[in-house]
Design an enzyme around this catalytic site. Structure first.
Site, PDB file in Angstrom:
ATOM      1  N   THR A 198      -3.637  -8.077   0.262  1.00 21.33           N
ATOM      2  CA  THR A 198      -3.430  -6.756   0.848  1.00 21.33           C
ATOM      3  C   THR A 198      -4.337  -6.491   2.048  1.00 21.33           C
ATOM      4  OG1 THR A 198      -4.989  -5.817  -0.770  1.00 21.33           O
ATOM      5  CG2 THR A 198      -2.653  -5.785  -1.340  1.00 21.33           C
ATOM      6  N   ASP A 199      -5.468  -7.182   2.100  1.00 28.69           N
ATOM      7  CA  ASP A 199      -6.425  -6.999   3.195  1.00 28.69           C
ATOM      8  C   ASP A 199      -7.044  -8.354   3.522  1.00 28.69           C
ATOM      9  OD1 ASP A 199      -8.252  -6.050   5.038  1.00 28.69           O
ATOM     10  OD2 ASP A 199      -9.633  -5.248   3.540  1.00 28.69           O
TER      11      ASP A 199
END
Length: 490
Positions: A198-199
């Site tokens: 996600t990051d």
């Protein structure tokens, strides 16, 4: 692996940055050719992998949180019956992280864009794995996130496969708390993988181990530790490791010319020497190929190691749009290596074979892959031109049983990971001097060959002793006049 011709030019690069703190507080080998600017000579830099707790005697569980992080948060991360204790040794203060920034693929950084899509759907919960209380919660969490579109299907499948394989391996150890260890360690790994999807973490050409607020080094050590059968593991020539530490204190550089067996090599090396040499274990730098910094299931372990990150030429043209970025990044990485050695007191691990060992297709016997002569010689010259005194030591490692690589080199990221509980070993031989080894040889090419052979022969000799001790079950009795085995953690 193949070679890439570059020049050491360009600005110095710092360490990577990331909005990891917010997430955490909320509970959530290629061979590279190098032209050194002041010698006008061609060099080769070699790649390697490059790696919660299964207590060995007199060893305590180590928390993932750095000392600066809140203890209340650590409880949510570490579900274990063993109370956390401080790290056994103080680690150097990490460099301040630069401000977070958005880095596009066109920039000269090592990224894993293909495996961490920037536009993934919103996750079910940022605490999906941290909230898990049992195996059912973990596995259902993987499936729910995959169904929600927040986990790519291949990554979700890999996470479930690793969970089951890791569980089976730790249970092999016979530890009565194996299920607790598996749950705690897998929650930590899956949370880190999920965070990275996600990051995405961005690796700089010279990556420094990220130790806070989440200590990725300790995480990697604690994850691999339960897979090591310490009763049947050995270190060869511990006094020589101590000798290396003394040379590092004097400002000298140490180069370990080693064979390479698994993604867990860095953790295995550190685990087997950390009791007596924690500083060496924590501060070793590994020359790493791009696969260990792009594979989602491998990245969390790489984040916890000091790395010189390079792209392999064999994957250079996979995406035409990223070719220039990769070449520029390699230039900067090689300059970082040269500058690192010029600073002195560095210990660098390199695999001159350019990749992991594989078993012989006919005999199925594992042996260290041959060293590339030019790679050995050019790394040696890079060290000699760095300024501070440098020493080249041959290192043997035997650990393929714990996490064997695929039988053949695979192009695609996301290899199947077989995991086992097994003994492992490392051994270092006396430093080998090029000038002394080749003093009577007039032909330069022959001298390179003789020096490389001397290193490789030492690795083979040490490897055979480790093999006799571990696979032959001779233990310390396998020691020879050249290789003295011990278990320094006792």
């Amino acid at each position: 692996m193949d070679a890439v011709h570059v020049s050491v030019l360009g600005p110095t690069v710092g360490s990577g940055s990331r909005e990891d703190e917010k997430h955490f507080e909320q509970g959530a080998g290629p061979v590279l050719q190098l032209t050194v600017w002041h010698t006008n000579k061609t060099m080769f830099i070699l790649s390697t992998p490059p790696t919660t707790f299964f207590a060995t005697p007199n060893t305590s569980r180590v928390p993932f949180l750095s000392s600066k992080s809140s203890s209340s948060s650590s409880v949510s991360l570490l579900r274990s019956s063993t109370a956390p204790s401080p790290s056994p040794s103080p680690s150097p203060s990490p460099s301040p992280s630069p401000p977070s920034s958005s880095i596009a693929p066109k920039d000269n950084y090592l990224v894993s864009a293909k495996h961490s899509p920037p536009n993934m759907s919103a996750s079910v919960s940022s605490r999906t794995f941290l909230n898990a209380k049992n195996e059912h919660d973990v596995l259902s969490g993987i499936r729910k996130e995959a169904e929600a579109g927040s986990l790519p299907a291949n990554v979700a499948a890999g996470m479930e496969e690793v969970y089951n394989n890791y569980k089976n391996a730790v249970i092999q150890s016979g530890d009565p708390k194996a299920n607790e260890v598996v749950l705690s360690n897998m929650i930590a790994l899956l949370d880190r993988v999920f965070l990275d999807v996600t990051d995405p973490f961005v690796f700089q050409p010279h990556h420094k181990a990220k130790r806070e607020p989440f200590d990725y080094y300790v995480f990697g050590q604690n994850y691999i530790r339960p897979l090591v059968d310490f009763k049947n593991s050995y270190v060869g020539n511990m006094p020589l490791f101590i000798e290396m530490e003394e040379k590092l204190k004097q400002g000298h550089n140490i180069i370990l010319m080693s064979n390479h067996q698994t993604e867990a090599d860095p953790a295995i090396i550190a685990l087997l020497i950390e009791t007596q040499l924690p500083h060496v274990a924590e501060n070793m730098t590994y020359v790493a190929g791009d696969r260990v910094i792009t594979d989602p299931l491998c990245k969390p372990f790489s984040i916890g190691r000091n790395l010189i990150c390079v792209y392999s030429k064999k994957h250079m043209l996979d995406d035409p749009e990223l070719v220039e970025m990769k070449r520029t990044s390699n230039i900067r990485a090689l300059k970082e290596m040269a500058m690192l050695l010029r600073s002195g007191s560095q210990i660098v691990w390199i695999a001159p074979s350019g990749g992991r060992d594989r078993p012989d297709p006919n005999s199925r016997e594992w042996m260290p892959a041959p060293f590339d002569i030019s790679s050995v010689d050019n790394m040696r010259r890079l060290v000699e031109h760095s300024g501070p005194p440098g020493h080249v030591y041959p290192l043997a490692i035997l650990c393929h049983d714990i996490m064997p690589p695929p039988l053949k080199v695979e192009k695609e990221i996301g290899e199947k990971r077989v995991i086992s509980f097994h003994g492992a070993g490392i051994s270092v031989g006396p430093a080998i001097s090029f000038s002394q080894t080749t003093a009577t040889i007039e032909n330069p090419e022959k001298a390179k060959e003789v020096f490389s052979k001397a290193l490789y022969d030492s690795v083979i000799e040490q490897y055979n002793v480790l093999k006799s001790a571990i696979h032959g079950k001779k233990g310390v009795g396998a020691s020879t006049p050249v290789v003295s085995l011990s278990q320094p953690w006792k």
